[in-house]
Design a protein around this motif. Structure first.
Motif, PDB file in Angstrom:
ATOM      1  N   SER A  70       0.845  -1.195   0.000  1.00 55.63           N
ATOM      2  CA  SER A  70       0.000   0.000   0.000  1.00 55.63           C
ATOM      3  C   SER A  70       0.875   1.237   0.000  1.00 55.63           C
ATOM      4  N   PHE A  71       0.392   2.274  -0.674  1.00 55.73           N
ATOM      5  CA  PHE A  71       1.133   3.522  -0.794  1.00 55.73           C
ATOM      6  C   PHE A  71       0.203   4.696  -0.534  1.00 55.73           C
ATOM      7  N   GLU A  72       0.805   5.813  -0.097  1.00 54.66           N
ATOM      8  CA  GLU A  72       0.021   6.989   0.260  1.00 54.66           C
ATOM      9  C   GLU A  72       0.787   8.243  -0.133  1.00 54.66           C
ATOM     10  N   THR A  73       0.040   9.242  -0.599  1.00 50.95           N
ATOM     11  CA  THR A  73       0.651  10.530  -0.888  1.00 50.95           C
ATOM     12  C   THR A  73      -0.320  11.640  -0.519  1.00 50.95           C
ATOM     13  N   ASP A  74       0.216  12.754  -0.029  1.00 52.79           N
ATOM     14  CA  ASP A  74      -0.644  13.893   0.290  1.00 52.79           C
ATOM     15  C   ASP A  74      -0.676  14.902  -0.845  1.00 52.79           C
ATOM     16  N   LYS A  75      -0.048  14.578  -1.979  1.00 50.42           N
ATOM     17  CA  LYS A  75      -0.084  15.453  -3.140  1.00 50.42           C
ATOM     18  C   LYS A  75      -1.326  15.151  -3.978  1.00 50.42           C
ATOM     19  N   PRO A  76      -1.994  16.164  -4.533  1.00 48.29           N
ATOM     20  CA  PRO A  76      -3.153  15.910  -5.395  1.00 48.29           C
ATOM     21  C   PRO A  76      -2.763  15.055  -6.598  1.00 48.29           C
ATOM     22  N   ILE A  77      -3.693  14.220  -7.037  1.00 48.12           N
ATOM     23  CA  ILE A  77      -3.457  13.309  -8.155  1.00 48.12           C
ATOM     24  C   ILE A  77      -4.029  13.911  -9.436  1.00 48.12           C
ATOM     25  N   ALA A 102      -7.431  11.551  -4.291  1.00 52.98           N
ATOM     26  CA  ALA A 102      -7.764  12.964  -4.179  1.00 52.98           C
ATOM     27  C   ALA A 102      -7.327  13.640  -5.470  1.00 52.98           C
ATOM     28  N   TYR A 103      -8.264  13.811  -6.381  1.00 59.93           N
ATOM     29  CA  TYR A 103      -7.951  14.450  -7.655  1.00 59.93           C
ATOM     30  C   TYR A 103      -7.806  15.955  -7.472  1.00 59.93           C
ATOM     31  N   ALA A 104      -6.868  16.537  -8.192  1.00 60.41           N
ATOM     32  CA  ALA A 104      -6.652  17.980  -8.143  1.00 60.41           C
ATOM     33  C   ALA A 104      -7.895  18.708  -8.633  1.00 60.41           C
ATOM     34  N   GLY A 105      -8.324  19.711  -7.863  1.00 62.65           N
ATOM     35  CA  GLY A 105      -9.470  20.507  -8.258  1.00 62.65           C
ATOM     36  C   GLY A 105     -10.814  19.826  -8.086  1.00 62.65           C
ATOM     37  N   GLU A 106     -10.855  18.690  -7.415  1.00 60.23           N
ATOM     38  CA  GLU A 106     -12.095  17.931  -7.219  1.00 60.23           C
ATOM     39  C   GLU A 106     -12.356  17.789  -5.731  1.00 60.23           C
ATOM     40  N   ASP A 107     -13.575  18.127  -5.300  1.00 55.49           N
ATOM     41  CA  ASP A 107     -13.924  18.077  -3.883  1.00 55.49           C
ATOM     42  C   ASP A 107     -14.424  16.709  -3.432  1.00 55.49           C
ATOM     43  N   ARG A 108     -14.578  15.776  -4.364  1.00 49.77           N
ATOM     44  CA  ARG A 108     -15.057  14.443  -4.009  1.00 49.77           C
ATOM     45  C   ARG A 108     -13.924  13.421  -4.110  1.00 49.77           C
ATOM     46  N   ARG A 109     -14.014  12.406  -3.256  1.00 49.71           N
ATOM     47  CA  ARG A 109     -13.085  11.285  -3.351  1.00 49.71           C
ATOM     48  C   ARG A 109     -13.397  10.462  -4.600  1.00 49.71           C
ATOM     49  N   PHE A 110     -12.358   9.840  -5.154  1.00 53.16           N
ATOM     50  CA  PHE A 110     -12.571   8.904  -6.258  1.00 53.16           C
ATOM     51  C   PHE A 110     -12.175   7.514  -5.778  1.00 53.16           C
ATOM     52  N   ALA A 111     -13.127   6.586  -5.795  1.00 58.37           N
ATOM     53  CA  ALA A 111     -12.875   5.210  -5.362  1.00 58.37           C
ATOM     54  C   ALA A 111     -12.545   4.363  -6.584  1.00 58.37           C
ATOM     55  N   PHE A 112     -11.418   3.682  -6.526  1.00 61.02           N
ATOM     56  CA  PHE A 112     -10.937   2.876  -7.655  1.00 61.02           C
ATOM     57  C   PHE A 112     -10.783   1.430  -7.212  1.00 61.02           C
ATOM     58  N   GLN A 113     -11.230   0.493  -8.066  1.00 56.32           N
ATOM     59  CA  GLN A 113     -11.053  -0.929  -7.798  1.00 56.32           C
ATOM     60  C   GLN A 113     -10.733  -1.642  -9.100  1.00 56.32           C
ATOM     61  N   ALA A 114      -9.966  -2.720  -8.996  1.00 53.75           N
ATOM     62  CA  ALA A 114      -9.673  -3.537 -10.175  1.00 53.75           C
ATOM     63  C   ALA A 114      -9.510  -4.984  -9.755  1.00 53.75           C
ATOM     64  N   VAL A 115      -9.919  -5.881 -10.644  1.00 46.76           N
ATOM     65  CA  VAL A 115      -9.694  -7.315 -10.511  1.00 46.76           C
ATOM     66  C   VAL A 115      -8.890  -7.735 -11.738  1.00 46.76           C
ATOM     67  N   GLY A 174       5.721   4.911  -9.621  1.00 48.04           N
ATOM     68  CA  GLY A 174       4.635   5.127 -10.586  1.00 48.04           C
ATOM     69  C   GLY A 174       3.476   5.869  -9.978  1.00 48.04           C
ATOM     70  N   PHE A 175       3.114   5.501  -8.754  1.00 46.03           N
ATOM     71  CA  PHE A 175       1.996   6.171  -8.095  1.00 46.03           C
ATOM     72  C   PHE A 175       2.349   7.629  -7.774  1.00 46.03           C
ATOM     73  N   GLU A 176       3.530   7.858  -7.250  1.00 48.18           N
ATOM     74  CA  GLU A 176       3.939   9.223  -6.905  1.00 48.18           C
ATOM     75  C   GLU A 176       4.064  10.104  -8.141  1.00 48.18           C
ATOM     76  N   ALA A 177       4.386   9.497  -9.293  1.00 50.58           N
ATOM     77  CA  ALA A 177       4.505  10.272 -10.542  1.00 50.58           C
ATOM     78  C   ALA A 177       3.160  10.745 -11.064  1.00 50.58           C
ATOM     79  N   CYS A 178       2.063  10.261 -10.465  1.00 46.65           N
ATOM     80  CA  CYS A 178       0.732  10.696 -10.881  1.00 46.65           C
ATOM     81  C   CYS A 178       0.317  12.012 -10.229  1.00 46.65           C
ATOM     82  N   ALA A 179       1.183  12.569  -9.406  1.00 50.40           N
ATOM     83  CA  ALA A 179       0.871  13.825  -8.737  1.00 50.40           C
ATOM     84  C   ALA A 179       0.631  14.938  -9.756  1.00 50.40           C
ATOM     85  N   ALA A 180      -0.304  15.811  -9.446  1.00 56.27           N
ATOM     86  CA  ALA A 180      -0.615  16.922 -10.343  1.00 56.27           C
ATOM     87  C   ALA A 180       0.555  17.903 -10.370  1.00 56.27           C
TER      88      ALA A 180
END
Length: 334
Positions: free
Chosen positions: A243-250, A278-291, A328-334
């Motif tokens: 698991s990974f975490e970042t406080d930078k907007p995505i 936490a998408y940049a400029g978006e006030d709602r959370r985005f929930a992502f899932q994949a199988v 890869g995840f950290e590179a998605c920062a806005a």
């Protein structure tokens, strides 16, 4: 995955709530058929449809079956049972035409099955996606023999890794110390699933059905720390959880490009992926899932005023490169 997946409109679902679907899996002899029979025969007043991979494996007593020659047949408590003879989507599409008469659908896999193809059905077919809701993947595990099965069967590990809820069965056959050791081993494979201990599959219906455990947004409402911790990881011989975490907007375009490429190239090894972004400029959370390679996502509840907007993602799979995934995840920062 170029754009976030839009929510289903009420008109698209014909003003009927989607039918909850429980995927019931577990290795041969774990007790999942006993659990299924308990669900079918319990005096709960509900009507379930049951889809099984092989009729012979179900092992429902003959006096429960009205007409075993029919693909669809009534059970003695009003349940409907379908034997799978090919196309799961076709069967589900037929069942949801009567969804006003059903309280839920239970899909039982064979004991040697990978539950991923069943779970993927609820992502890839739009009709099924609109009319059903994947409630939980429930894995029944044999506390007495699980460690041996994990040593000789990758399917046993996969069934645990995919689970939202694990029923650790046959507790009457192990000592407390053995039970703790088995549970600890399970947690090396899947630290995120809910776990219930049982004897002879005696589990209350409300602990298995109607849990909404596949709903990442709901899980986070009740367990805010579900995706907590940066670089948390544990591993089995093959299956890892990172698991990974970042406080930078995505940046959504960066994330979609990265995750699409990752799932396309590494999807066979990625059993489950889930995250809150936490998408940049978006006030709602985005929930992502994949199988595996099949992904889904939607906007959920708004961030609270003053709340730290942290993005978190979890990977469960094989041969995972932690530094590469983190970069890869950290590179998605806005």
């Amino acid at each position: 995955m170029s754009q976030p997946v839009p929510p289903v409109s009420p008109a698209a679902s014909h003003d009927r709530p989607p039918v909850p679907v429980t995927v019931l899996t577990g290795y041969l002899g774990a007790g999942k058929t006993t659990l299924l029979n308990r669900i079918l025969t319990e005096n709960h007043g509900k009507k379930f449809a049951v889809v099984i991979n092989e009729f012979g494996e179900l092992g429902v007593d003959n006096d429960l079956v009205v007409d075993a020659d029919e693909e669809v047949f009534e059970m003695n408590n009003g349940c409907i049972c379908c034997t799978v003879r090919g196309d799961l989507i076709r069967i589900l599409s037929g069942l949801v035409q009567r969804r006003g008469q059903l309280d839920g659908i239970i899909v039982e896999t064979t004991g040697l099955a990978d539950p991923a193809p069943v779970a993927q059905t609820f992502f890839v077919d739009e009709d099924v996606k609109r009319a059903t809701r994947l409630d939980a993947i429930v894995t029944v595990a044999d506390a007495k023999n699980l460690l041996a099965r994990l040593a000789d069967s990758k399917e046993a590990a996969e069934q645990l890794a995919f689970a939202d809820l694990i029923v650790l069965n046959k507790m009457d056959l192990v000592t407390p110390a053995e039970a703790d050791a088995v549970e600890a081993r399970i947690r090396t494979i899947n630290p995120w699933a809910q776990l219930i201990r049982s004897e002879k599959s005696q589990v209350p219906l409300d602990q298995v059905i109607g849990r909404d455990a596949f709903n990442l947004a709901r899980i986070l409402e009740h367990e805010p720390e579900f995706l907590s911790g940066e670089d948390n990881h544990s591993h089995d011989e093959e299956i890892q959880s990172l698991s990974f975490e970042t406080d930078k907007p995505i940046d959504p375009e960066k994330f979609n490009a990265w995750i699409s490429d990752l799932l396309a190239t590494k999807g066979q090894d990625l059993l489950r992926t889930k995250g809150i972004l936490a998408y940049a400029g978006e006030d709602r959370r985005f929930a992502f899932q994949a199988v595996h390679m099949i992904a889904d996502g939607d906007f959920i509840t708004p961030w609270k005023p003053g709340e730290a907007r942290k993005s978190k993602i979890v990977f469960i799979g094989r041969d995972l490169n932690r530094p590469r995934l983190r970069r890869g995840f950290e590179a998605c920062a806005a």
